[in-house]
Design a protein around this motif. Structure first.
Motif, PDB file in Angstrom:
ATOM      1  N   THR B   2      10.168   0.405  -2.122  1.00  0.00           N
ATOM      2  CA  THR B   2       9.510   0.046  -0.997  1.00  0.00           C
ATOM      3  C   THR B   2       8.327   0.185  -2.086  1.00  0.00           C
ATOM      4  O   THR B   2       6.588  -0.460  -2.175  1.00  0.00           O
ATOM      5  CB  THR B   2       9.080   1.505  -0.187  1.00  0.00           C
ATOM      6  OG1 THR B   2      10.553   1.016   0.532  1.00  0.00           O
ATOM      7  CG2 THR B   2       8.415   1.565   0.983  1.00  0.00           C
ATOM      8  N   LYS B   3       7.616   1.402  -2.817  1.00  0.00           N
ATOM      9  CA  LYS B   3       6.826   2.164  -3.803  1.00  0.00           C
ATOM     10  C   LYS B   3       6.226   0.546  -4.599  1.00  0.00           C
ATOM     11  O   LYS B   3       5.362   0.677  -5.078  1.00  0.00           O
ATOM     12  CB  LYS B   3       6.957   3.096  -4.132  1.00  0.00           C
ATOM     13  CG  LYS B   3       6.101   3.873  -5.063  1.00  0.00           C
ATOM     14  CD  LYS B   3       6.060   5.059  -5.472  1.00  0.00           C
ATOM     15  CE  LYS B   3       5.008   5.699  -6.058  1.00  0.00           C
ATOM     16  NZ  LYS B   3       4.440   4.572  -6.639  1.00  0.00           N
ATOM     17  N   THR B   5       7.460  -2.396  -4.286  1.00  0.00           N
ATOM     18  CA  THR B   5       5.747  -3.335  -3.661  1.00  0.00           C
ATOM     19  C   THR B   5       4.902  -2.895  -3.269  1.00  0.00           C
ATOM     20  O   THR B   5       3.938  -3.967  -3.477  1.00  0.00           O
ATOM     21  CB  THR B   5       7.056  -4.120  -2.257  1.00  0.00           C
ATOM     22  OG1 THR B   5       8.681  -4.352  -2.871  1.00  0.00           O
ATOM     23  CG2 THR B   5       5.773  -5.310  -1.746  1.00  0.00           C
ATOM     24  N   LYS B   6       4.284  -1.868  -3.098  1.00  0.00           N
ATOM     25  CA  LYS B   6       3.707  -1.350  -2.418  1.00  0.00           C
ATOM     26  C   LYS B   6       2.668  -1.355  -3.939  1.00  0.00           C
ATOM     27  O   LYS B   6       0.938  -1.965  -3.999  1.00  0.00           O
ATOM     28  CB  LYS B   6       3.523   0.360  -2.075  1.00  0.00           C
ATOM     29  CG  LYS B   6       2.699   0.723  -1.543  1.00  0.00           C
ATOM     30  CD  LYS B   6       2.758   1.885  -0.187  1.00  0.00           C
ATOM     31  CE  LYS B   6       0.836   2.470   0.440  1.00  0.00           C
ATOM     32  NZ  LYS B   6       1.141   3.735   0.548  1.00  0.00           N
ATOM     33  N   TYR B  44       3.641  -3.421   4.892  1.00  0.00           N
ATOM     34  CA  TYR B  44       3.497  -2.048   3.765  1.00  0.00           C
ATOM     35  C   TYR B  44       2.099  -1.562   3.819  1.00  0.00           C
ATOM     36  O   TYR B  44       1.353   0.070   3.618  1.00  0.00           O
ATOM     37  CB  TYR B  44       3.456  -2.448   2.272  1.00  0.00           C
ATOM     38  CG  TYR B  44       4.420  -2.669   1.855  1.00  0.00           C
ATOM     39  CD1 TYR B  44       5.665  -1.228   1.514  1.00  0.00           C
ATOM     40  CD2 TYR B  44       5.906  -3.877   1.971  1.00  0.00           C
ATOM     41  CE1 TYR B  44       6.844  -1.616   1.362  1.00  0.00           C
ATOM     42  CE2 TYR B  44       6.816  -3.927   1.099  1.00  0.00           C
ATOM     43  CZ  TYR B  44       7.566  -3.001   0.897  1.00  0.00           C
ATOM     44  OH  TYR B  44       8.476  -3.221   0.606  1.00  0.00           O
ATOM     45  N   MET B  45       0.773  -2.357   4.431  1.00  0.00           N
ATOM     46  CA  MET B  45      -0.110  -2.015   4.435  1.00  0.00           C
ATOM     47  C   MET B  45      -0.556  -2.350   6.256  1.00  0.00           C
ATOM     48  O   MET B  45      -0.396  -3.429   6.708  1.00  0.00           O
ATOM     49  CB  MET B  45      -1.302  -2.501   3.775  1.00  0.00           C
ATOM     50  CG  MET B  45      -0.779  -2.497   2.688  1.00  0.00           C
ATOM     51  SD  MET B  45      -2.422  -1.057   1.860  1.00  0.00           S
ATOM     52  CE  MET B  45      -1.106  -1.134   0.304  1.00  0.00           C
ATOM     53  N   GLN B  54      -6.430   2.458  -0.244  1.00  0.00           N
ATOM     54  CA  GLN B  54      -5.273   3.041  -0.755  1.00  0.00           C
ATOM     55  C   GLN B  54      -6.399   2.433  -3.054  1.00  0.00           C
ATOM     56  O   GLN B  54      -5.734   3.128  -3.802  1.00  0.00           O
ATOM     57  CB  GLN B  54      -4.269   1.119  -1.243  1.00  0.00           C
ATOM     58  CG  GLN B  54      -3.329   1.885   0.288  1.00  0.00           C
ATOM     59  CD  GLN B  54      -2.216   3.700  -0.015  1.00  0.00           C
ATOM     60  OE1 GLN B  54      -2.252   3.933  -0.995  1.00  0.00           O
ATOM     61  NE2 GLN B  54      -2.276   4.308   0.961  1.00  0.00           N
TER      62      GLN B  54
END
Lengths: 185, 185
Positions: B2-3, B5-6, B44-45, B54
């Motif tokens: 997750t982190k 890709t973000k 993610y967004m 962000q």
């Protein structure tokens, strides 16, 4: 009749801005306090955005007229001082939130500095100071303009951040002397 | 995963901002250059606004980390200088139009100054300078903060008005000395 009604609308909106935020002022309220119907309002203004545009024009015009009057017979350095003093007097009459709304619209106009009649006056005063040997010519006119206008716009920002509570005039002038002394001959 | 890709999304948007305006950057482009689908982007967004938020957080964090590293072992006045130098270095890496877009969002947050970790660092450096007798105590810490931050934000403004062409660092530091000398003991 046309101009009179339009002036009345702008005058009403201006009075409301002294204690209200722009976004909280409704066309209904402006029309009611101007003694006209909403239908009549729309005969003079296409939108709230147009009203804002007209307010800006009137604001600039008032500052401009005052500057022409107050600077008569003054020396260039005095004129520069009067420029900022006059601007601050007019700005602080309005609710700070008007500028929270207004400043971003300036940033979007890339030609803002060259198009503003008032900023052209400031440039002219700096030129006069320069040519009468009031300023040391190791600094360019453009640099002096950028320095003074930077500090001025930053002071307005801080006034907005303080929610209109900081003493903008004191903040500006206590440092203005320091800045301008550097440029003086 | 997750982190990662973000982070990739934010990194892509950041790289695009170095030469493009925020408004011209599309989610499609960010997703494509991040090697993900638009569907994955939205996992993610929630929106482009969240991406901007962000970006701001990451920008502040980078400035903060650099400040902590660079100011180690320096005296308070040097720390203040490093503060502005670091900020300007990061700002000028981005397209000026990011700030045309970004600055107004700050104006709307009334608690911006107290909430910004970086501005709290500046306040802390001023306090240190004050307590180690670096600054004359006829000026309040708050006044010194307002003066320096006003001039700084105004310089960013003028940089935006010049469409990113003015030399922000030179403009700022050539006057920074004049301003800070007044406060020094």
């Amino acid at each position: 009749m046309t101009k009179k009604t339009k002036d009345k609308i702008i005058f009403t909106a201006e009075s409301l801005l002294e204690s209200n935020e722009y976004k909280d002022i409704s066309i209904r309220e402006v029309a009611f306090l101007s003694g006209i119907s909403i239908g009549t309002f729309y005969r003079y203004m296409n939108s709230k955005e147009e009203l804002l545009e007209q307010l800006k024009i009137k604001f600039d015009q008032k500052v401009y007229n005052t500057l022409l009057k107050q600077t008569k017979g003054k020396n260039p350095i005095e004129k520069i001082l009067i420029f900022f003093d006059t601007y601050i007097n007019y700005i602080t009459k309005y609710n700070y939130k008007f500028f929270v709304f207004f400043i971003p619209t300036l940033l979007e106009k890339q030609d803002f500095i060259s198009q503003s009649k008032n900023l052209c006056l400031l440039k002219q005063y700096i030129e006069e100071a320069y040519e009468s040997d009031g300023f040391n010519d190791i600094y360019s006119q453009d640099y002096i303009f950028r320095t003074l206008s930077s500090f001025f716009i930053g002071t307005i920002f801080n006034w907005c951040f303080s929610m209109g509570k900081s003493d903008m005039k004191k903040d500006f002038f206590s440092n203005f002397d320091t800045l301008i002394s550097k440029f003086k001959n």
